[in-house]
Design an enzyme around this catalytic site. Sequence first.
Site, PDB file in Angstrom:
ATOM      1  N   LEU A  29      -4.361   1.748 -77.394  1.00  0.00           N
ATOM      2  CA  LEU A  29      -4.219   0.423 -78.018  1.00  0.00           C
ATOM      3  C   LEU A  29      -5.070  -0.619 -77.312  1.00  0.00           C
ATOM      4  O   LEU A  29      -5.531  -1.578 -77.912  1.00  0.00           O
ATOM      5  CB  LEU A  29      -2.756  -0.017 -77.990  1.00  0.00           C
ATOM      6  CG  LEU A  29      -1.780   0.814 -78.821  1.00  0.00           C
ATOM      7  CD1 LEU A  29      -0.342   0.478 -78.444  1.00  0.00           C
ATOM      8  CD2 LEU A  29      -2.012   0.567 -80.306  1.00  0.00           C
ATOM      9  N   GLY A  47      -5.846  -3.133 -69.901  1.00  0.00           N
ATOM     10  CA  GLY A  47      -5.686  -4.410 -69.207  1.00  0.00           C
ATOM     11  C   GLY A  47      -6.336  -4.322 -67.850  1.00  0.00           C
ATOM     12  O   GLY A  47      -7.198  -3.457 -67.622  1.00  0.00           O
ATOM     13  N   ALA A  96      -3.744  -1.551 -66.378  1.00  0.00           N
ATOM     14  CA  ALA A  96      -2.887  -0.754 -67.257  1.00  0.00           C
ATOM     15  C   ALA A  96      -3.685  -0.268 -68.448  1.00  0.00           C
ATOM     16  O   ALA A  96      -4.657  -0.902 -68.856  1.00  0.00           O
ATOM     17  CB  ALA A  96      -1.727  -1.603 -67.750  1.00  0.00           C
ATOM     18  N   CYS A 101      -2.821   1.170 -72.470  1.00  0.00           N
ATOM     19  CA  CYS A 101      -1.712   1.121 -73.400  1.00  0.00           C
ATOM     20  C   CYS A 101      -1.985   2.058 -74.575  1.00  0.00           C
ATOM     21  O   CYS A 101      -3.052   1.980 -75.190  1.00  0.00           O
ATOM     22  CB  CYS A 101      -1.566  -0.322 -73.860  1.00  0.00           C
ATOM     23  SG  CYS A 101       0.061  -0.697 -74.419  1.00  0.00           S
ATOM     24  N   ASP A 113       0.816 -17.357 -67.700  1.00  0.00           N
ATOM     25  CA  ASP A 113      -0.418 -16.711 -68.165  1.00  0.00           C
ATOM     26  C   ASP A 113      -0.425 -16.649 -69.695  1.00  0.00           C
ATOM     27  O   ASP A 113      -0.868 -15.659 -70.267  1.00  0.00           O
ATOM     28  CB  ASP A 113      -0.510 -15.314 -67.542  1.00  0.00           C
ATOM     29  CG  ASP A 113      -1.915 -14.719 -67.612  1.00  0.00           C
ATOM     30  OD1 ASP A 113      -2.887 -15.492 -67.786  1.00  0.00           O
ATOM     31  OD2 ASP A 113      -2.035 -13.482 -67.502  1.00  0.00           O
TER      32      ASP A 113
HETATM   33  P1  ADP Z   1      -2.492  -6.083 -68.275  1.00  0.00           P
HETATM   34  O1  ADP Z   1      -1.146  -6.537 -67.801  1.00  0.00           O
HETATM   35  O2  ADP Z   1      -3.079  -5.054 -67.380  1.00  0.00           O
HETATM   36  O3  ADP Z   1      -3.430  -7.198 -68.619  1.00  0.00           O
HETATM   37  P2  ADP Z   1      -1.737  -5.916 -71.027  1.00  0.00           P
HETATM   38  O4  ADP Z   1      -0.259  -6.060 -71.037  1.00  0.00           O
HETATM   39  O5  ADP Z   1      -2.531  -7.111 -71.408  1.00  0.00           O
HETATM   40  O6  ADP Z   1      -2.219  -5.322 -69.641  1.00  0.00           O
HETATM   41  O7  ADP Z   1      -2.113  -4.711 -71.996  1.00  0.00           O
HETATM   42  C1  ADP Z   1      -3.436  -4.246 -72.145  1.00  0.00           C
HETATM   43  C2  ADP Z   1      -3.796  -4.075 -73.616  1.00  0.00           C
HETATM   44  O8  ADP Z   1      -2.917  -3.142 -74.235  1.00  0.00           O
HETATM   45  C3  ADP Z   1      -3.630  -5.345 -74.414  1.00  0.00           C
HETATM   46  O9  ADP Z   1      -4.766  -6.139 -74.400  1.00  0.00           O
HETATM   47  C4  ADP Z   1      -3.340  -4.808 -75.818  1.00  0.00           C
HETATM   48  O10 ADP Z   1      -4.539  -4.470 -76.478  1.00  0.00           O
HETATM   49  C5  ADP Z   1      -2.556  -3.560 -75.540  1.00  0.00           C
HETATM   50  N1  ADP Z   1      -1.099  -3.805 -75.586  1.00  0.00           N
HETATM   51  C6  ADP Z   1      -0.292  -4.228 -74.577  1.00  0.00           C
HETATM   52  N2  ADP Z   1       0.990  -4.314 -74.956  1.00  0.00           N
HETATM   53  C7  ADP Z   1       1.027  -3.928 -76.261  1.00  0.00           C
HETATM   54  C8  ADP Z   1       2.080  -3.776 -77.247  1.00  0.00           C
HETATM   55  N3  ADP Z   1       3.352  -4.050 -76.943  1.00  0.00           N
HETATM   56  N4  ADP Z   1       1.739  -3.338 -78.468  1.00  0.00           N
HETATM   57  C9  ADP Z   1       0.438  -3.070 -78.780  1.00  0.00           C
HETATM   58  N5  ADP Z   1      -0.591  -3.180 -77.917  1.00  0.00           N
HETATM   59  C10 ADP Z   1      -0.311  -3.602 -76.671  1.00  0.00           C
END
Ligand code: ADP
Length: 327
Positions: free
Chosen positions: A50, A53, A56, A58, A166
């Site tokens: 998906l 990050g 992370a 996803c 954030d």
């Molecule tokens: P980090 O904390 O490392 O920045 P994120 O929480 O932003 O990570 O997640 C990284 C990416 O994963 C996001 O930009 C998004 O594209 C995807 N993502 C994160 N959480 C979800 C979710 N609940 N449903 C769908 N996609 C998600």
Amino acid sequence: QAAHKERTKAPPAKVSPREKDHPPPPPAEVYEPPSSDRPNGATYTTGKLLGKGGFAICHDGVLADTREKYALKIVKSVMPQKKMEQKFQTELQIHSKMRHANIVQFHRAFTYQESTYIVLELCPNGSLMDMVKKRRFVTEPEVRFYTIQIAGAIKYMHLKGIIHRDLKMGNIFLDKDMNVKVGDFGLAALLMSGKDMTACRRTTLCGTPNYIAPEILEKGKGGHDHAVDIWSLGIIIFAMLTGRPPFQSTTQEEIYRKAREREYDWPSLDKTNNYISQEAKDLVALLLQSPEDRPDCDTIVQHPFFSSGWVPQEEEMTPSLRENSPD
Ligand code: ADP
């Protein structure tokens, strides 16, 4: 101008990501070990990536027992940088306590084969950032719809003593019905209220009070730390309406200077050649005031911007972007 003088606090610790900080892609099946509420454990079938990050990745995942779909946020169990591990611990602690219709629901977390998995509510329509990039802007009725939902989530967090710190379009996700879901609690902080501190002093649970600075005791009463989220909401509204943030520049120092001096311009017309309403401009200006003057969430949703035009119902919002799009 006095109103523009703002206490500048050191921003939260920056974590610089590197490719090797990400965990490897998950296996086709992931096993959640048995726990008290799931004595037989669970199996997830993992699906497409998906997004990635800072540290992370996803993927979507299906829980074998129920066929329900989730987002699996995956990090290395042992992280190479201590700062990252701290960020992740805070995220788990704070996010797991949140329960609100406009906050990405946290379901559980477990470790399997050197990776930690957080099982989250799936947001199949990506983030507001993805949407604005694709569509270039969001209409005023849509901005009303999203802003009311984001303000609801912020009100809930602040009532629980949490500052997100954030909030940005990339951390605001969209569910299958285009409802807003605030996510990524990696930089969130728990504010101790005056009441909590009193309880603390009474029980001496928190050790000697002799060393506690008075402004800490004031937090949650007179403190304005939570106002950082209201500022971010102002930036988000501007960016949704114009397709760009208000304080843009090539250097960070210049962005900070423009923000301090509230140096921003509205385009004369939006991307559909419509005028941006005076109500929208007034609302943004209100949110970008000095912290003590920024309105709370209840006041925000009472603003004329929300009664000066149409607020769509959920079923009137543009349907799914990610699921129907070719990429
Ligand atoms: P980090 O904390 O490392 O920045 P994120 O929480 O932003 O990570 O997640 C990284 C990416 O994963 C996001 O930009 C998004 O594209 C995807 N993502 C994160 N959480 C979800 C979710 N609940 N449903 C769908 N996609 C998600």
